[in-house]
Design an enzyme around this catalytic site. Sequence first.
Site, PDB file in Angstrom:
ATOM      1  N   GLU A 110      13.658  -2.292  -5.903  1.00 57.02           N
ATOM      2  CA  GLU A 110      12.166  -2.597  -5.558  1.00 57.02           C
ATOM      3  C   GLU A 110      12.234  -3.858  -4.667  1.00 57.02           C
ATOM      4  OE1 GLU A 110      10.110  -0.313  -5.971  1.00 57.02           O
ATOM      5  OE2 GLU A 110      11.416   0.834  -7.372  1.00 57.02           O
TER       6      GLU A 110
ATOM      7  N   HIS B  13      12.419  -2.728  -1.120  1.00 60.43           N
ATOM      8  CA  HIS B  13      10.916  -2.293  -0.555  1.00 60.43           C
ATOM      9  C   HIS B  13       9.985  -3.533  -0.436  1.00 60.43           C
ATOM     10  CE1 HIS B  13      11.251   2.072  -1.008  1.00 60.43           C
ATOM     11  NE2 HIS B  13      11.450   2.066  -2.330  1.00 60.43           N
TER      12      HIS B  13
ATOM     13  N   GLU C 208      12.901   3.590   2.324  1.00 62.89           N
ATOM     14  CA  GLU C 208      13.889   3.873   1.377  1.00 62.89           C
ATOM     15  C   GLU C 208      15.369   3.361   1.856  1.00 62.89           C
ATOM     16  OE1 GLU C 208      14.913   5.400  -2.653  1.00 62.89           O
ATOM     17  OE2 GLU C 208      12.891   4.967  -1.390  1.00 62.89           O
TER      18      GLU C 208
END
Length: 458
Positions: free
Chosen positions: A224, A227, A253
């Site tokens: 995460e 991202h 991604e």
Amino acid sequence: MPAGATPQRAEEHGAMANILHARRIDPRVGEWLAQAEAIDEVAKANLRHIRRNFERTAKVPAKLATALAKTTSLAHGVWARARADEDVAAFLPILQEVVDLRKEEAAAVAGNADPYDALLDDYEAGATGAQLAAMFDALRPRLVALRAAILEQPAPAQLNQIFDEAGQLALSHKLALAFGYDVQNGRIDQAVHPFSSGSGLDVRITTRTSAHDPFGCFYSTVHEVGHAAYEQGIDAQHLLTPLGRGVSMGVHESQSRIYENQLGRSRAFTGWLYGQMRDMFGDFGIADEDAFFATVNRVSDGFIRTEADEVQYNLHVLLRFDLERALIAGDLAVGDLEAAWNDRFAADFGFAVDRPSNGVLQDVHWSEGLFGYFPTYSLGNVYAGCLHEALRKAVPDLDSGLAKGDTSQATGWLRDNLQKYGGLRTPVETITHAAGGPPSEGPLLAYLEDKFGAIYGL
């Protein structure tokens, strides 16, 4: 939300969708676009995004947009109950409604083109199902063969003790900082399913803990952060404009996967992580750094996509891509979906699905109408393979920093070559610019075969 509130929530979603749809297709936007002139590269890119969104939305009738919002809101609740009850039949009727509505939307947008491409374009602008099928068809046989060869070898040791939650969260916070997460403009919380949200100066992530599996916490956090770092790394001049977000789901991604896998699961970085875990938890039964590297990258049978190792993860995605493409094309009936899933799973993984929550009901995506989303997970892995190859060439001494828990050379290279541009370029142009060549599955396959070949002595 209370379980009984789902029907009201669906009505609210439908009403909001109707209002937003009307604003998005306001005729004045079309008039402004007709008059607008791009004076530089940034203006040209902004206009590209605005025009694409306006033209696509204008093709979808307001009644259909409202029905989609309402039905998918209802379907989420039905899916959750069906999954808990292991009852596929309870989910199929509303899934049929969702599929029918998305097919209607795809037809409206695509015109004479492939309807699935119209749905895919929502998440990966410019990609086509045919292009991805060719790429994935090249991936699948080598992944299946690699998986089979690995599982014939002795498996590395597993973790076998309790890891306290406070220690996991403390180390996951340290990992987030190690990978460049700016906590002045972000935060980390806990959730059942990790996710990242926000952009610019407000980016937030979640992670999860499991007493027996601290890797779930650590690598969910790193994933995460990948991202979040993309969103935090975008040039400030693009904030609050169409360019101020990640350009596509596939490119997004690529950042989470290269952070998590090529960097976070590398031999150099896991050597540092091994020391950190021993400092935090004491002796946890793994003899040394090499054994720990193998444990972190252990390949084992499993049903769940989100828990899959690097070798098998893409096989899960390819299964879903082929099935949903067949659903939208009308080549697969919704009523036959479970059987098709189970047959394909057995063919790729070599064992049978034991229950629906481990099979066709495990993912939320189809209940929410997200057809075209799944392939971006594997596309992100392909992009990550290309970026990693270019990164290694650009920073030949990368491992020296990773071995000390210092990822700055890697994260700095990604920020300078990809992240800061946001939506300035198309997805393929974004990867081509950073990697020095067009996307190809070759670097990912070479990376996986080299890495796991070494671990398993293939």
